[in-house]
Design a protein around this motif. Structure first.
Motif, PDB file in Angstrom:
ATOM      1  N   GLN A  21      38.027  45.896  46.360  1.00 38.26           N
ATOM      2  CA  GLN A  21      37.696  45.272  45.084  1.00 38.26           C
ATOM      3  C   GLN A  21      36.343  45.746  44.570  1.00 38.26           C
ATOM      4  OE1 GLN A  21      38.593  40.976  44.640  1.00 38.26           O
ATOM      5  NE2 GLN A  21      39.405  41.162  46.721  1.00 38.26           N
ATOM      6  N   ALA A  22      35.396  45.942  45.471  1.00 46.09           N
ATOM      7  CA  ALA A  22      34.081  46.436  45.063  1.00 46.09           C
ATOM      8  C   ALA A  22      34.185  47.859  44.522  1.00 46.09           C
ATOM      9  CB  ALA A  22      33.111  46.386  46.237  1.00 46.09           C
ATOM     10  N   LEU A  23      35.003  48.693  45.152  1.00 50.11           N
ATOM     11  CA  LEU A  23      35.207  50.051  44.652  1.00 50.11           C
ATOM     12  C   LEU A  23      35.885  50.049  43.287  1.00 50.11           C
ATOM     13  CD1 LEU A  23      36.362  51.937  47.868  1.00 50.11           C
ATOM     14  CD2 LEU A  23      34.185  52.166  46.679  1.00 50.11           C
ATOM     15  N   GLY A  25      35.615  47.678  41.102  1.00 49.13           N
ATOM     16  CA  GLY A  25      34.753  47.055  40.109  1.00 49.13           C
ATOM     17  C   GLY A  25      35.353  45.804  39.513  1.00 49.13           C
ATOM     18  N   TYR A  26      36.319  45.226  40.178  1.00 50.49           N
ATOM     19  CA  TYR A  26      36.977  44.024  39.666  1.00 50.49           C
ATOM     20  C   TYR A  26      37.284  43.103  40.839  1.00 50.49           C
ATOM     21  CZ  TYR A  26      40.177  41.060  37.043  1.00 50.49           C
ATOM     22  OH  TYR A  26      40.777  39.989  36.433  1.00 50.49           O
ATOM     23  N   SER A  27      36.678  41.937  40.846  1.00 50.07           N
ATOM     24  CA  SER A  27      36.887  40.979  41.926  1.00 50.07           C
ATOM     25  C   SER A  27      37.944  39.965  41.507  1.00 50.07           C
ATOM     26  CB  SER A  27      35.580  40.259  42.258  1.00 50.07           C
ATOM     27  OG  SER A  27      35.814  39.316  43.274  1.00 50.07           O
ATOM     28  N   LEU A  28      38.920  39.781  42.359  1.00 47.84           N
ATOM     29  CA  LEU A  28      40.003  38.862  42.060  1.00 47.84           C
ATOM     30  C   LEU A  28      39.735  37.449  42.552  1.00 47.84           C
ATOM     31  CD1 LEU A  28      42.930  41.236  43.056  1.00 47.84           C
ATOM     32  CD2 LEU A  28      42.021  40.813  40.783  1.00 47.84           C
ATOM     33  N   GLY A  29      38.777  37.271  43.441  1.00 49.56           N
ATOM     34  CA  GLY A  29      38.504  35.945  43.961  1.00 49.56           C
ATOM     35  C   GLY A  29      37.682  35.988  45.227  1.00 49.56           C
ATOM     36  N   GLY A  30      37.797  34.920  46.016  1.00 50.73           N
ATOM     37  CA  GLY A  30      36.989  34.760  47.214  1.00 50.73           C
ATOM     38  C   GLY A  30      37.645  35.311  48.466  1.00 50.73           C
ATOM     39  N   PHE A  79      45.262  48.339  43.877  1.00 46.53           N
ATOM     40  CA  PHE A  79      45.844  47.054  43.496  1.00 46.53           C
ATOM     41  C   PHE A  79      44.896  46.272  42.592  1.00 46.53           C
ATOM     42  CE2 PHE A  79      46.758  42.526  44.459  1.00 46.53           C
ATOM     43  CZ  PHE A  79      48.039  42.472  43.936  1.00 46.53           C
ATOM     44  N   ALA A  80      43.609  46.266  42.919  1.00 45.05           N
ATOM     45  CA  ALA A  80      42.631  45.552  42.096  1.00 45.05           C
ATOM     46  C   ALA A  80      42.504  46.186  40.710  1.00 45.05           C
ATOM     47  CB  ALA A  80      41.274  45.519  42.789  1.00 45.05           C
ATOM     48  N   ILE A  81      42.576  47.511  40.644  1.00 47.14           N
ATOM     49  CA  ILE A  81      42.520  48.184  39.347  1.00 47.14           C
ATOM     50  C   ILE A  81      43.716  47.792  38.484  1.00 47.14           C
ATOM     51  CG2 ILE A  81      42.744  50.450  38.227  1.00 47.14           C
ATOM     52  CD1 ILE A  81      41.009  51.576  40.509  1.00 47.14           C
ATOM     53  N   VAL A  82      44.900  47.806  39.064  1.00 46.33           N
ATOM     54  CA  VAL A  82      46.103  47.454  38.301  1.00 46.33           C
ATOM     55  C   VAL A  82      46.040  46.005  37.836  1.00 46.33           C
ATOM     56  CG1 VAL A  82      48.599  47.120  38.503  1.00 46.33           C
ATOM     57  CG2 VAL A  82      47.558  49.211  39.362  1.00 46.33           C
ATOM     58  N   VAL A  83      45.678  45.098  38.734  1.00 41.57           N
ATOM     59  CA  VAL A  83      45.577  43.683  38.351  1.00 41.57           C
ATOM     60  C   VAL A  83      44.488  43.495  37.306  1.00 41.57           C
ATOM     61  CG1 VAL A  83      44.994  41.380  39.193  1.00 41.57           C
ATOM     62  CG2 VAL A  83      46.535  42.810  40.500  1.00 41.57           C
ATOM     63  N   GLY A  84      43.377  44.204  37.449  1.00 37.63           N
ATOM     64  CA  GLY A  84      42.298  44.115  36.474  1.00 37.63           C
ATOM     65  C   GLY A  84      42.716  44.593  35.097  1.00 37.63           C
ATOM     66  N   LEU A  85      43.476  45.669  35.056  1.00 37.00           N
ATOM     67  CA  LEU A  85      43.952  46.172  33.773  1.00 37.00           C
ATOM     68  C   LEU A  85      44.960  45.232  33.124  1.00 37.00           C
ATOM     69  CD1 LEU A  85      44.399  49.975  34.561  1.00 37.00           C
ATOM     70  CD2 LEU A  85      42.664  48.923  33.101  1.00 37.00           C
ATOM     71  N   LEU A  86      45.744  44.554  33.938  1.00 39.03           N
ATOM     72  CA  LEU A  86      46.759  43.655  33.403  1.00 39.03           C
ATOM     73  C   LEU A  86      46.211  42.296  32.993  1.00 39.03           C
ATOM     74  CD1 LEU A  86      49.722  44.375  35.848  1.00 39.03           C
ATOM     75  CD2 LEU A  86      49.429  45.204  33.509  1.00 39.03           C
ATOM     76  N   THR A  87      45.117  41.867  33.591  1.00 42.79           N
ATOM     77  CA  THR A  87      44.648  40.505  33.350  1.00 42.79           C
ATOM     78  C   THR A  87      43.338  40.395  32.585  1.00 42.79           C
ATOM     79  OG1 THR A  87      43.506  40.428  35.472  1.00 42.79           O
ATOM     80  CG2 THR A  87      45.772  39.631  35.423  1.00 42.79           C
ATOM     81  N   ARG A  88      42.666  41.503  32.335  1.00 38.52           N
ATOM     82  CA  ARG A  88      41.413  41.410  31.592  1.00 38.52           C
ATOM     83  C   ARG A  88      41.675  40.981  30.161  1.00 38.52           C
ATOM     84  NH1 ARG A  88      37.852  46.481  33.658  1.00 38.52           N
ATOM     85  NH2 ARG A  88      37.297  45.554  35.630  1.00 38.52           N
ATOM     86  N   PRO A  89      40.819  40.128  29.632  1.00 34.33           N
ATOM     87  CA  PRO A  89      41.031  39.725  28.238  1.00 34.33           C
ATOM     88  C   PRO A  89      40.780  40.896  27.297  1.00 34.33           C
ATOM     89  CG  PRO A  89      38.992  38.819  29.086  1.00 34.33           C
ATOM     90  CD  PRO A  89      39.684  39.478  30.233  1.00 34.33           C
TER      91      PRO A  89
END
Length: 94
Positions: A21-23, A25-30, A79-89
């Protein structure tokens, strides 16, 4: 599989998920989400490596269970990149 083995694998997955997630650049949670992302990243990264014919470069074997560290980090980042692209406002400028 003992409780200690499960705890160690969970901690390794959480660290791999957090690094991924750090690589990205998008953190999904704890901690719990990092653990889930780490396990999903391990599955995704291993699948991608198998499809490309690349061997496991850095894996840890604990009590007979192998956890692919490098592929988990790479898969977690993807996975974090894909989720970040799909969920960012989406911001609309006027």
């Amino acid at each position: 599989m003992s409780i200690l083995t499960i705890v160690i694998l969970i901690i390794i997955a959480a660290v791999c998920g957090a690094i991924g997630q750090a690589l990205a650049g998008y953190s999904l949670g704890g901690f719990v989400i990092s653990t889930v992302v780490g396990f999903i990243g391990a599955l995704l990264g291993t699948w991608i490596a198998n499809q490309a014919g690349i061997p496991e470069l850095f894996a840890v074997t604990i009590d007979g269970n192998t956890f692919p560290i490098l592929w988990a980090i790479i898969g977690s980042a993807l996975f974090a990149i894909v989720v970040g692209l799909l969920t960012r406002p989406r911001y609309v400028t006027r």
